[in-house]
Design a protein around this motif. Structure first.
Motif, short mmCIF file in Angstrom:
data_model
loop_
_atom_site.label_atom_id
_atom_site.label_comp_id
_atom_site.label_asym_id
_atom_site.label_seq_id
_atom_site.Cartn_x
_atom_site.Cartn_y
_atom_site.Cartn_z
N VAL A 165 6.21 21.03 -25.41
CA VAL A 165 7.37 21.87 -25.51
C VAL A 165 8.49 21.63 -24.36
CG1 VAL A 165 8.01 24.37 -25.10
CG2 VAL A 165 5.66 23.58 -25.78
N GLY A 166 9.77 21.17 -24.94
CA GLY A 166 10.85 21.03 -24.38
C GLY A 166 11.03 19.45 -24.38
N GLY A 190 12.70 17.12 -22.75
CA GLY A 190 13.59 16.43 -21.72
C GLY A 190 12.85 15.25 -21.41
N ILE A 191 13.19 14.72 -19.93
CA ILE A 191 12.61 13.57 -19.77
C ILE A 191 11.06 13.39 -19.56
CG2 ILE A 191 13.03 14.23 -17.19
CD1 ILE A 191 13.26 10.47 -18.60
N MET A 192 10.59 14.75 -19.37
CA MET A 192 9.07 14.93 -18.93
C MET A 192 8.25 14.42 -20.20
SD MET A 192 8.59 15.26 -15.62
CE MET A 192 9.73 15.82 -14.36
N SER A 193 8.51 15.56 -21.39
CA SER A 193 7.89 15.39 -22.70
C SER A 193 8.29 14.03 -23.15
CB SER A 193 8.47 16.71 -23.44
OG SER A 193 8.03 17.74 -22.93
N ALA A 194 9.40 13.56 -23.43
CA ALA A 194 9.64 12.27 -23.79
C ALA A 194 8.86 11.43 -23.47
CB ALA A 194 11.33 11.90 -23.72
N THR A 195 8.90 11.17 -21.94
CA THR A 195 7.90 10.08 -21.46
C THR A 195 6.14 10.07 -21.49
OG1 THR A 195 9.33 9.95 -19.41
CG2 THR A 195 7.29 9.32 -19.12
N PHE A 215 1.43 20.51 -23.85
CA PHE A 215 2.29 20.22 -22.55
C PHE A 215 3.58 21.00 -22.50
CE2 PHE A 215 5.58 17.58 -20.28
CZ PHE A 215 5.19 17.78 -19.11
N LEU A 216 3.64 21.59 -21.32
CA LEU A 216 4.91 22.45 -21.33
C LEU A 216 5.93 21.82 -20.39
CD1 LEU A 216 2.87 26.05 -20.52
CD2 LEU A 216 3.56 25.13 -22.59
N GLY A 217 6.72 21.07 -20.70
CA GLY A 217 7.82 20.26 -19.83
C GLY A 217 9.08 20.76 -20.25
N ALA A 218 9.15 22.14 -20.16
CA ALA A 218 10.53 22.71 -20.73
C ALA A 218 11.34 23.15 -19.27
CB ALA A 218 10.22 24.08 -21.12
N ALA A 270 1.38 22.07 -17.48
CA ALA A 270 2.72 22.41 -17.36
C ALA A 270 3.17 21.73 -15.79
CB ALA A 270 2.85 23.98 -17.11
N LEU A 271 4.50 21.19 -15.95
CA LEU A 271 5.01 20.57 -14.86
C LEU A 271 6.25 21.68 -14.38
CD1 LEU A 271 7.68 18.81 -13.68
CD2 LEU A 271 5.10 18.21 -13.26
N LEU A 272 5.93 22.07 -13.06
CA LEU A 272 6.89 23.04 -12.34
C LEU A 272 7.63 22.32 -11.24
CD1 LEU A 272 4.41 25.93 -11.81
CD2 LEU A 272 5.76 25.62 -13.78
N GLY A 273 8.98 22.75 -11.05
CA GLY A 273 9.58 22.44 -9.67
C GLY A 273 10.60 21.38 -10.27
N ALA A 274 11.32 20.95 -9.28
CA ALA A 274 12.58 20.06 -9.30
C ALA A 274 12.47 18.59 -8.77
CB ALA A 274 13.48 20.76 -8.71
N SER A 275 13.28 18.27 -7.92
CA SER A 275 13.83 16.79 -7.52
C SER A 275 12.50 16.46 -6.39
CB SER A 275 15.01 16.75 -6.74
OG SER A 275 15.14 15.61 -6.20
N PRO A 276 11.93 15.12 -6.64
CA PRO A 276 12.69 14.00 -7.50
C PRO A 276 12.16 13.90 -8.76
CG PRO A 276 10.95 13.09 -5.93
CD PRO A 276 10.82 14.64 -5.94
N GLY A 277 11.73 14.97 -9.42
CA GLY A 277 11.21 15.07 -11.02
C GLY A 277 11.81 13.68 -11.86
N ALA A 278 12.87 13.76 -12.22
CA ALA A 278 13.06 12.87 -13.27
C ALA A 278 12.76 11.39 -12.89
CB ALA A 278 14.74 13.01 -13.63
N SER A 279 12.90 10.91 -11.61
CA SER A 279 12.84 9.61 -11.07
C SER A 279 11.25 9.26 -11.11
CB SER A 279 13.30 9.45 -9.71
OG SER A 279 14.73 9.76 -9.73
#
Length: 503
Positions: free
Chosen positions: A14-15, A17-22, A241-244, A427-436
């Motif tokens: 779900v979502g 973004g970079i998380m689900s695509a990866t 997977f909840l990567g939204a 599920a992936l919660l939170g923010a920086s440095p997440g994408a990297s």
């Protein structure tokens, strides 16, 4: 399809973004026969936090971010987090290098470019800290190439905009790491989604809202509404997977798993000043980070950044923090109040009680005038002209609130992977440095939710092909670190920033 019929999938993400695509690409590389679907609420992928103008694009490798190296009460500098983040980013680079080498995601110059990472401090106290930080970091092989200076002429050479117009008596110090990068996370996400769309048994569908999540045997029944035509469908999936981004928290609450209890979210919005004037942009090829204001969140550490988006180079300065009750930039003002539950109201009230400095800081940021924002920029770039800069909205971040036995609740910066005990949903919660560090987070997810497959000979062989060396080896073996980094850098064409190419 009738009301009682449903599709079957091995994996629903779900979502988009970079998380689900990866995660989706990793799963398809490890098991090409796996059947999966990525569902996205917006009209295309990478619209929210992965969008390049919704984040700083810093390839977080702990080269310049001062909040990753806290000073202890005894004056020592703790570099453990920096080593972890640096080696995690090297794992991300290995994954992207593998995909580039395979011809899966096109030219690396369309999503990653070399940009030196620098740290700037002002005043004697800041200089003492930066010098200790430099001495501590350069003892480790991952940071051995870092340079330090208090010489204004050298600073002017490294970052020409920073010195002209500054008080010549102001004490300054700077470190530089030439191996830093700027990453267009939106571009690499879209490239991975395009690659997924060409694979068998794989779908990427947009304008899809997840309306319900229910246990179904050893899997999940996912209810989905098409926001364009109003139709409803259901998918039965073995794993979800909840990567939204910010929306992952309400979806996790919807699942009802025990592991979701006690989690809340604290949304923080942001703004940037953006400059596209080529005469200014060409004078600054760096990401320069400084120290955060007292009481401000780590995501508000001020920095003046080179950005490369769609082949064009710009400068960003900020972020200027703000507050909104939305969990997504394109979300609803009801997101925060609707996330309150009996099991998380205690931690949320405890965080409100214990973070009054943060509340005051956010109120002050929200009330800032254009002149005040420009004055903050001039702390970095003294001769900045108002006409060269315009205000841009940044993405929405939802920081984690969780139970704490001592304080009742804590506000946690960073990311956290929350998974059911049986590994059927995460599920992936939170923010920086997440994408990297997405790749490292998804590798952790694979170990937690697909443990038997990870142990198999086939998956181990493929993982070793994608990742010649994992984080622990990179952290402990200098020769292996340099060898793997050099290979990744060559495949990703990381060299001096000259002429970035468009997507």
């Amino acid at each position: 399809m009738t009301q009682n019929e449903y599709e079957t999938m091995d994996v629903v993400l779900v979502g988009a973004g970079i998380m689900s695509a990866t995660l989706a690409v990793l799963l398809k590389e490890l098991d090409p026969g796996i059947k999966l679907e990525v569902v996205e609420l917006m009209a295309s992928g990478a619209i929210e936090s992965s969008n390049p103008w919704n984040n700083a694009g810093t390839g977080h490798a702990a080269l310049c971010e001062l909040n990753y190296t806290p000073e202890a009460a005894d004056g020592s500098i703790d570099i453990k987090k920096s080593i972890t983040i640096n080696t995690q980013f090297e794992e991300s680079k290995q994954f992207w290098a593998y995909l580039v080498n395979k011809g899966a995601i096109g030219s690396p110059r369309s999503f990653i470019n070399s940009v030196p990472h620098m740290s700037l401090v002002r005043g004697q106290e800041g200089i003492a800290y930066l010098k200790k930080r430099f001495n501590a970091l350069t003892q480790h092989h991952a940071f051995s190439g870092m340079e330090y200076t208090e010489d204004r002429a050298t600073i002017a050479k490294w970052a020409p905009l920073l010195i002209p117009g500054r008080d010549p008596s102001e004490p300054l110090a700077m470190t530089r790491a030439e191996g830093g990068t700027d990453v267009n996370f939106g571009a690499v996400t879209q490239k991975m989604l395009d690659y997924l769309g060409k694979q068998a048994e794989t779908k990427v569908t947009c304008n899809q809202r997840v309306t319900d999540l229910k246990r179904d045997g050893d899997g999940w029944r996912v209810s989905i509404k098409d926001t364009q035509n109003g139709s409803n469908r259901q998918i039965r999936a073995k794993f979800v997977f909840l990567g939204a981004g910010g929306a992952a928290l309400p979806l996790l609450q919807l699942s009802g798993i025990p592991e979701s209890k006690g989690f809340g979210g604290f949304p923080v919005s942001g703004q940037w000043l953006r400059c596209d004037n080529p005469e200014v942009v060409k004078q600054h090829q760096a990401k320069v980070y400084s120290q955060a204001a007292v009481g401000s969140p780590p995501m508000s550490v001020p920095h003046l950044d080179t950005r490369v988006v769609d082949g064009k180079t710009s400068l960003l300065f900020g972020p200027y923090a703000g507050f909104s009750t939305k969990f997504l930039r394109h979300g609803s003002f009801l997101d925060l109040p609707l996330s309150v539950r009996a099991n998380n109201i205690g931690p949320m009230l405890a965080v409100a009680r214990d973070n009054m400095d943060l509340t005051r800081y956010l109120i002050k940021e929200v009330m800032q005038s254009e002149a005040q924002r420009l004055e903050t920029l001039r702390g970095f770039y003294p001769e900045a002209k108002a006409e060269d800069w315009r205000l841009e909205m940044a993405g929405q971040r939802v920081q984690i609130i969780k139970k704490d036995p001592k304080n009742g609740g804590i506000l946690q910066f960073g990311t956290e992977l929350v998974a059911a005990a049986d590994g059927s949903i995460a599920a992936l919660l939170g923010a920086s440095p997440g994408a990297s560090v997405t790749v490292s987070i998804m590798l952790d997810l694979l170990n937690r939710c697909f443990p038997e497959q990870v142990k198999s000979e086939a998956w181990q062989r493929k993982l070793h092909e994608i990742f010649p060396a994992m984080g622990k080896v990179l952290a402990s073996d200098p020769e292996r670190y340099r060898e793997v980094q050099a290979r990744s850098d060559a495949l990703l064409q990381l060299a001096a920033l000259e002429q970035p190419v468009s997507a």
